[in-house]
Design an enzyme around this catalytic site. Structure first.
Site, short mmCIF file in Angstrom:
data_model
loop_
_atom_site.label_atom_id
_atom_site.label_comp_id
_atom_site.label_asym_id
_atom_site.label_seq_id
_atom_site.Cartn_x
_atom_site.Cartn_y
_atom_site.Cartn_z
CB SER A 172 0.74 6.73 1.90
OG SER A 172 1.08 6.59 3.26
CG HIS A 194 -2.02 3.96 5.74
ND1 HIS A 194 -1.92 2.96 4.83
CD2 HIS A 194 -1.11 4.89 5.33
CE1 HIS A 194 -1.01 3.25 3.91
NE2 HIS A 194 -0.50 4.42 4.22
CG ASP A 242 -3.55 0.44 3.93
OD1 ASP A 242 -3.31 1.03 2.88
OD2 ASP A 242 -3.49 0.97 5.06
#
Length: 186
Positions: A70, A109, A138
């Site tokens: 990701s 992230h 998210d």
């Protein structure tokens, strides 16, 4: 090979088998004790290094491995991240590692947006995150009903990354038989 200076004669063949067995047994037990001591020293050193990292980084988890794709192209699967948890507001664009209620593994992230929550009695900073390689933010990864992260969810900020070092961790997660085989060989 004999020695005859004091009247005592000793040869290799004159050592009794029981004496040889005692020497061998003593040698084996010493060697086993040294191996256990070496293993204990390795484990103690690893724990001291880990504790030093925890204290210097001010993070409960100072080292994480990227487990998914990701965050590509910035971080690939198997990259190792060293974290630091500074007591300051998180900035947009920073790569953070955070915990979400109900998820056992922390998520790596980037901060996409910040929001100042200035309601009465609550002056907290909120943030929204997103993986670089993901299409959406998210919110779907957060706990049910949660739309923002708070600073207390952040475990640390990525400060150093080492490529490919975490591949062994991924192998152990993806193939449990590999983990058990590795433990058995140790």
């Amino acid at each position: 090979t004999s020695r005859e200076d004091d009247g005592a004669t000793t040869t290799k063949s004159s050592i009794k088998p029981s004496t040889l067995w005692v020497r061998l047994k003593t040698s084996c037990s010493r060697q086993a004790a040294l191996q256990w001591l070496s293993l204990l020293l390795i484990v103690a050193s690893a724990l001291m290094i880990w504790r030093t990292l925890v204290l210097t980084s001010q993070s409960e988890s100072p080292v994480v491995v990227v487990l998914s794709g990701s965050m590509e192209p910035a971080f690939k699967r198997g990259d190792l991240l060293l974290l630091r948890n500074e007591r300051r507001p998180t900035e947009i664009g920073e790569v953070v590692v955070f915990n979400v209620a109900g998820r056992p593994v922390p998520i790596v992230h980037r901060v996409l947006r910040r929001h100042e929550n200035l309601t009465v009695g609550d002056a907290s900073r909120l943030m929204l995150t997103k993986g670089d390689n993901n299409f959406a933010d998210d919110v779907a990864l957060y706990a049910p009903g949660q739309r923002w992260l708070r600073e207390e969810h952040v475990v640390g900020r990525a400060v150093v990354f080492v490529p490919h070092i975490g591949r062994l961790t991924i192998l152990m997660n993806d193939y449990p038989w590999f983990k058990y085989g590795l433990i058995a060989t140790l």
